[in-house]
Structure formats: structure tokens, C-alpha cells
Enzyme design. Sequence first.
Site, PDB file in Angstrom:
ATOM      1  N   PHE A 211       0.851  -1.193   0.000  1.00 44.44           N
ATOM      2  CA  PHE A 211       0.000   0.000   0.000  1.00 44.44           C
ATOM      3  C   PHE A 211       0.886   1.243   0.000  1.00 44.44           C
ATOM      4  CE2 PHE A 211      -2.531   3.297   2.118  1.00 44.44           C
ATOM      5  CZ  PHE A 211      -3.637   3.304   1.287  1.00 44.44           C
TER       6      PHE A 211
ATOM      7  N   ALA B 282      -8.887  13.031   9.192  1.00 47.10           N
ATOM      8  CA  ALA B 282      -7.766  13.002   8.249  1.00 47.10           C
ATOM      9  C   ALA B 282      -7.912  11.846   7.277  1.00 47.10           C
ATOM     10  CB  ALA B 282      -6.433  12.896   8.996  1.00 47.10           C
TER      11      ALA B 282
ATOM     12  N   GLU C 206     -13.744  12.889   3.884  1.00 46.73           N
ATOM     13  CA  GLU C 206     -13.277  12.259   5.114  1.00 46.73           C
ATOM     14  C   GLU C 206     -14.142  12.654   6.314  1.00 46.73           C
ATOM     15  OE1 GLU C 206     -11.151   9.975   5.656  1.00 46.73           O
ATOM     16  OE2 GLU C 206     -10.141   9.815   3.716  1.00 46.73           O
TER      17      GLU C 206
ATOM     18  N   SER D 217       7.563  15.101   7.983  1.00 49.88           N
ATOM     19  CA  SER D 217       8.873  14.496   8.225  1.00 49.88           C
ATOM     20  C   SER D 217       9.619  14.363   6.902  1.00 49.88           C
ATOM     21  CB  SER D 217       8.723  13.126   8.895  1.00 49.88           C
ATOM     22  OG  SER D 217       9.977  12.590   9.247  1.00 49.88           O
TER      23      SER D 217
ATOM     24  N   GLU E 237     -13.210  -0.558   5.456  1.00 51.02           N
ATOM     25  CA  GLU E 237     -11.802  -0.191   5.505  1.00 51.02           C
ATOM     26  C   GLU E 237     -11.205  -0.466   6.885  1.00 51.02           C
ATOM     27  OE1 GLU E 237     -11.108   3.773   4.115  1.00 51.02           O
ATOM     28  OE2 GLU E 237     -12.085   3.420   2.175  1.00 51.02           O
TER      29      GLU E 237
END
Length: 373
Positions: A191, A260, A276, A297, A327
Site C-alpha cells: 500500500f 484526516a 473524510e 517528516s 476499511e
Amino acid sequence: MRAQFFYGTLCHPPLLEVVLGRIPPMRPARLGDHAVHWAAGESFPIIRPQPGAVAEGLHVPDITAEEAARLDFYEGGFGYQVHPVDVVHDGARTPALVYMPEPGMWRPGAPWRLEDWAARWGDVVVEAARDFMAQRGRRSSEQVLARYPMMLTRAGARLRARHDPGPAVVRRSPAPGDVALSRLETPHAGFFAVEAAGLAHRRFDGAMQTGVTREAFVMGDAVTVLPYDPVRDRVLLVEQFRAGAWARGDANPWSLEPVAGRIDGAETPQEAARREAREEAHLDLRDLRFVARYYPSPAAVTEYLYSYVALVDLPDSAAGPGGLADEAEDIRAHVLGFDDLMALIASGEVQNGPLLVTALWLSRHRDALRAGA
């Protein structure tokens, strides 16, 4: 050589060039008693028999064996196989091969038009096709298809990054040749993916830093949104188990976060935020306020975030379960006063970076939002 009839996305010359390796001579043609529909919920069409209908497309008379192998790899990933048909060009019938889906693999949706597809999906699918075709000889079509939704997500991210790199007032403004790639490998492609690159990049003294090896954890762009009720002065947070915290060894891998999720291939960040919010918290967002966009990051992770605050009504009933069962999402929504949110941040219970960034923005703009409400 073989003759091929295209009726769908491969009628789009930029995509055909990526898949085939060239744009061949083509001519308009029609396949009778067949209709083209969207594959329901997907980014591509299907063709199926339908008496009296006509499928418009393109006839390519000279597909080489190598080009046929490339086509078989790309189309085979979606469960399409070639079938012989007779198409009509300039009133004359001529034999050709056409890719048709395996029966029952995809459900038909609305009638399909190339123009509609190209407007929303064209650029993203062409970008994803480069990744798809790069896997030829390394992985099977079926293995690549399993990653295709993430390929579309990454393709959308690359297009946004390419078209809007952000200002460069203090940092370097790159010039052609400032980064040179010598090697790129993909040791893992699930994924998410891991890429290992050998590269050289421009140093601040003007020389090239050579012999650099870097690995990157490849993800797509994502969106975060903090629902805020300016009348009641409260926010909605979601809580869920997080594999990253668990893999780190955190004694408590449940995390408090804003809503999110990934930005799907052809979505805008705003569309993803609204989707979402419906999926995770059953909220319909009416007013999105942009907070920031950023790499959480950038040393080794490609993820790029778009964060928003949404102005909504948050009665007590807004709290409760959420997420999509298909999901494997197990989500709990909490409705908290703004002061309670800041207390959780001060205590260290909130450890989610986007929530910290968004709460800081909200603390600066809260008075104006409440006055406007």
C-alpha cells in the site's frame, strides 16, 4: 503486427504514448452493438454488448509484438483480455482486437465520455501509468493492480508538487541539474512503498555532492480538518488505533487527531476534507478555512499535508462512532470545548502533529471566528 480497437482511456494520446511507447497512426472507427460505461466507482470505462448501441473509438492497424506485450501488461492488470471483433471505418468492416473485461469483474456505471474522463482523470492517470509500466518485468499485472489506488494518489501528489512547489525567498531556488539521479530501486511496494535512490545534489558551495544514497518511505498527500463550532466554542476530535505508534512500542497506541485521510488521485484537498469528514464523523462541512500545508517528516517520508479548520455545528450528538467498516476503521468522535483541547495539549495527551499545528492556528484566529459567527 496486429490491429487494435481502442474505445476508452487509451484513446487519450498522452496515455497511449506512455503505455505503448509511441503515438501510432490512428483512424476513427465504430464497434456496433456495444456500449461504453464507467466502471462503477473506478477511474476507467468498461465495454459491454448492447444491441443497437455504438461504441466510438480508434483503430490502430499496426501494433508490433512488443507493443502488444506492453498493452497486455497494462490492460491485463485491470482484468481485460483481447477479443476479436469487426469494426467499421469509413463504411468498411475491418477486423481488430479489443480489450474487454472479465465478466462480472466490474459493474457498469453511467455512460462514459472521453472528454469527461480527461478533464478529471487524464493527467493523474497518465502520471500513474508511468509507475505502472515501470513495474513491467518486475511484478505481475495483478500485483501492480493491487497498488493502483495508491499509484493514483501518488500521481496526484506529484502533479500538485510539480505545479505548486511553494515560494523560495530564503531557501535555494533549484536550477536544472541541481539533482541528478543515477539509480532508483523499489525494494518494497505494498500500500505504501520504499524507494532507494542513488543521486547527486548541488552543495551550497556550488559543487556537486556525489555518491549520495537516500531511502524514502513513499506515501501520498493527505488532508486534515479540525471541525470547530464557533458558537459553542467546541471542537471535534477523532480517536483511533494507530499502527505507527504501536510499531514504535508506545504503551498506548490510541491517538487523538483531527479528521484526516488520503487525497485520492483526482480529488482536490478540499474535496478530500469533505469526504473524510462524512466518513469519519458523519459531518457535512460548509466552511473550510485553510491552515497550512507542510511535510511532517521530509527527511525520509514523502507525505505532504493540507490542514484546515471547518466551521460546523457541533451539538452533543456529534460525538460517537464513525469510520468505514469496509476499511477496518474503528473511530470514536469526541466533542470537546476549546479550553479542554488546549488542556489535553498541555498535558501531553495530544501527540498528533497536525492537531498541534491546527490548534495553534485556531488559538490565533478563534476570537475572529467567534465574532464572525
